[in-house]
Write a protein that holds these residues in place. Structure first.
Motif, PDB file in Angstrom:
ATOM      1  N   GLU A  60     -74.391  46.161  57.189  1.00 30.07           N
ATOM      2  CA  GLU A  60     -75.123  47.005  58.123  1.00 30.07           C
ATOM      3  C   GLU A  60     -74.861  48.491  57.859  1.00 30.07           C
ATOM      4  O   GLU A  60     -73.891  48.873  57.186  1.00 30.07           O
ATOM      5  CB  GLU A  60     -74.709  46.682  59.561  1.00 30.07           C
ATOM      6  N   LEU A  61     -75.731  49.324  58.431  1.00 29.47           N
ATOM      7  CA  LEU A  61     -75.510  50.767  58.476  1.00 29.47           C
ATOM      8  C   LEU A  61     -74.827  51.103  59.797  1.00 29.47           C
ATOM      9  O   LEU A  61     -75.318  50.724  60.860  1.00 29.47           O
ATOM     10  CB  LEU A  61     -76.829  51.533  58.382  1.00 29.47           C
ATOM     11  N   VAL A  62     -73.717  51.805  59.733  1.00 32.15           N
ATOM     12  CA  VAL A  62     -72.985  52.222  60.931  1.00 32.15           C
ATOM     13  C   VAL A  62     -73.129  53.730  61.092  1.00 32.15           C
ATOM     14  O   VAL A  62     -72.846  54.485  60.153  1.00 32.15           O
ATOM     15  CB  VAL A  62     -71.501  51.828  60.845  1.00 32.15           C
ATOM     16  N   GLY A  63     -73.600  54.161  62.268  1.00 32.24           N
ATOM     17  CA  GLY A  63     -73.797  55.574  62.536  1.00 32.24           C
ATOM     18  C   GLY A  63     -72.627  56.163  63.309  1.00 32.24           C
ATOM     19  O   GLY A  63     -72.164  55.573  64.290  1.00 32.24           O
ATOM     20  N   VAL A  64     -72.146  57.311  62.860  1.00 36.38           N
ATOM     21  CA  VAL A  64     -70.995  57.971  63.476  1.00 36.38           C
ATOM     22  C   VAL A  64     -71.317  59.448  63.670  1.00 36.38           C
ATOM     23  O   VAL A  64     -71.936  60.073  62.806  1.00 36.38           O
ATOM     24  CB  VAL A  64     -69.731  57.833  62.599  1.00 36.38           C
ATOM     25  N   PHE A  65     -70.874  59.998  64.797  1.00 38.29           N
ATOM     26  CA  PHE A  65     -70.946  61.443  65.029  1.00 38.29           C
ATOM     27  C   PHE A  65     -69.523  61.974  64.905  1.00 38.29           C
ATOM     28  O   PHE A  65     -68.737  61.878  65.861  1.00 38.29           O
ATOM     29  CB  PHE A  65     -71.538  61.746  66.401  1.00 38.29           C
ATOM     30  N   PRO A  66     -69.154  62.540  63.749  1.00 31.92           N
ATOM     31  CA  PRO A  66     -67.763  62.952  63.530  1.00 31.92           C
ATOM     32  C   PRO A  66     -67.260  64.005  64.510  1.00 31.92           C
ATOM     33  O   PRO A  66     -66.050  64.139  64.696  1.00 31.92           O
ATOM     34  CB  PRO A  66     -67.781  63.508  62.099  1.00 31.92           C
ATOM     35  N   GLU A  67     -68.174  64.752  65.139  1.00 34.04           N
ATOM     36  CA  GLU A  67     -67.749  65.762  66.112  1.00 34.04           C
ATOM     37  C   GLU A  67     -67.362  65.133  67.451  1.00 34.04           C
ATOM     38  O   GLU A  67     -66.744  65.796  68.281  1.00 34.04           O
ATOM     39  CB  GLU A  67     -68.867  66.779  66.334  1.00 34.04           C
ATOM     40  N   ALA A  68     -67.781  63.897  67.661  1.00 38.28           N
ATOM     41  CA  ALA A  68     -67.478  63.116  68.870  1.00 38.28           C
ATOM     42  C   ALA A  68     -68.259  63.565  70.090  1.00 38.28           C
ATOM     43  O   ALA A  68     -68.747  62.730  70.860  1.00 38.28           O
ATOM     44  CB  ALA A  68     -65.986  63.112  69.176  1.00 38.28           C
ATOM     45  N   THR A  69     -68.380  64.863  70.321  1.00 36.02           N
ATOM     46  CA  THR A  69     -69.135  65.360  71.465  1.00 36.02           C
ATOM     47  C   THR A  69     -70.146  66.413  71.008  1.00 36.02           C
ATOM     48  O   THR A  69     -70.054  66.941  69.901  1.00 36.02           O
ATOM     49  CB  THR A  69     -68.215  65.980  72.533  1.00 36.02           C
TER      50      THR A  69
END
Length: 253
Positions: free
Chosen positions: A112-121
Motif C-alpha cells: 500500500e501507499l502510506v501518507g504521512v505529514f512530517p510536520e504533524a500539525t
C-alpha cells in the motif's frame, strides 16, 4: 489489510463532484512519480484541513489509494471517524505512536501507499515546520521509496484560525516530486533532511508558479512572510501553535 475499498471509492467520487461543483482549478504535476503498484511512503506538507483529500485526489490517475496517518482525535468525530476507519486510514495517538507505526508497516508490507505529514500539525506560516522522523523511518524500515508531495492553495479554502472560503474557481497546485530511495547505510535523520530539502524546493516551485495573487492588503494572509504576505514568520507561528493547543486542544490542527 484493506479488502473492499468501496467506501474509499465513494468518498473520492463525492469529493470529485464537490470539487467540480466549486470549479476548483487543479494543476497537478509529477503524478507519474507515484507508483502504479507496490509500497511507498508519501510525505506531504500540511497547510489546511483538506490536504489529504487533495493529495489523495491527485493519485486517482495512478489508480492508487493512500492510507494517511492522522490524529486519533479526528477518528473520534461522528461520521468522519467511521469513514476514515472504513478507508483504512491510520489513527495516531501522540502519547503512544508505536501502534500506528506497526499498522503503517503492515500496510507497506501489503504493497500500500502510506501518507504521512512530517510536520504533524498545520503550519501557520505556510512554510515547512520542523519534521518528525516517522516518514523517513518507515521508508528505511521497509526499504521503500519516500515520495515528497506539496499542496498549495488549499489553505485558502479551509484552514486554521477561521480561514475558510466558498469562492468558486479557486486554483490548487499539487506537485509530486521524484521518489527518494533510502541509500545504503543512510540514517533516518539523513533521509529526513533529504526529504525536507526536496519538499522545500517543491514548495518554492508551487508558490512561484501559483496563478493568483492577493487582491489587497486584507488578502495577503495566505502568502508567507518572505513572499510579501502577512502570515507569521516560523518563530511567531510556533508561539501561536502552542497558544492554540493550550486554548482549544488539537482536535483538527
Amino acid at each position: 489489510m484493506p479488502g473492499s475499498d468501496r467506501t474509499y471509492r465513494v468518498v473520492v467520487r463525492i469529493f470529485g463532484m464537490l470539487f467540480r461543483l466549486m470549479g476548483y482549478r487543479f494543476d497537478v504535476r509529477g503524478v507519474e512519480h507515484l507508483p502504479t503498484s507496490g509500497a511507498a511512503v508519501v510525505a506531504g506538507n500540511h497547510i489546511g484541513f483538506l490536504d489529504f483529500t487533495f493529495i489523495g485526489y491527485a493519485a486517482r490517475p495512478r489508480r492508487r489509494r493512500i492510507r494517511f496517518m492522522a490524529k486519533r482525535s479526528a477518528f473520534e468525530l461522528p461520521v468522519v471517524g467511521r469513514l476514515m476507519r472504513a478507508m483504512h486510514h491510520i489513527p495516531v495517538d501522540r502519547r503512544s505512536g508505536a501502534r500506528a507505526y506497526r499498522q503503517a508497516l503492515r500496510l507497506l508490507d501489503a504493497g500500500e501507499l502510506v501518507g504521512v505529514f512530517p510536520e504533524a500539525t498545520i503550519s501557520r506560516s505556510w512554510l515547512l515546520k520542523p519534521f518528525k522522523r516517522g516518514a523517513a523511518g518507515l521508508a528505511i524500515n521497509r526499504q521503500v521509496p519516500l515520495i515528497p508531495a506539496i499542496v498549495w492553495g488549499g489553505h485558502r479554502i479551509f484552514t486554521v484560525d477561521g480561514h475558510r472560503s466558498l469562492r468558486r474557481g479557486m486554483p490548487i497546485t499539487i506537485v509530486v516530486g521524484e521518489p527518494l530511495r533510502p541509500r545504503e547505510g543512510e540514517t533516518v535523520a539523513q533521509l529526513s533532511l533529504r526529504l525536507r530539502a526536496a519538499m522545500n524546493a517543491l514548495l518554492a516551485e508551487a508558490i512561484d508558479t501559483y496563478p493568483a495573487m492577493p487582491t489587497g492588503d486584507g488578502d495577503r494572509w495566505w502568502l508567507p512572510y518572505d513572499r510579501g504576505g502577512s502570515a507569521p514568520d516560523p518563530e511567531t507561528a510556533a508561539v501561536l501553535d502552542r497558544e492554540a493547543v493550550a486554548r482549544i486542544g488539537d482536535v483538527f490542527d
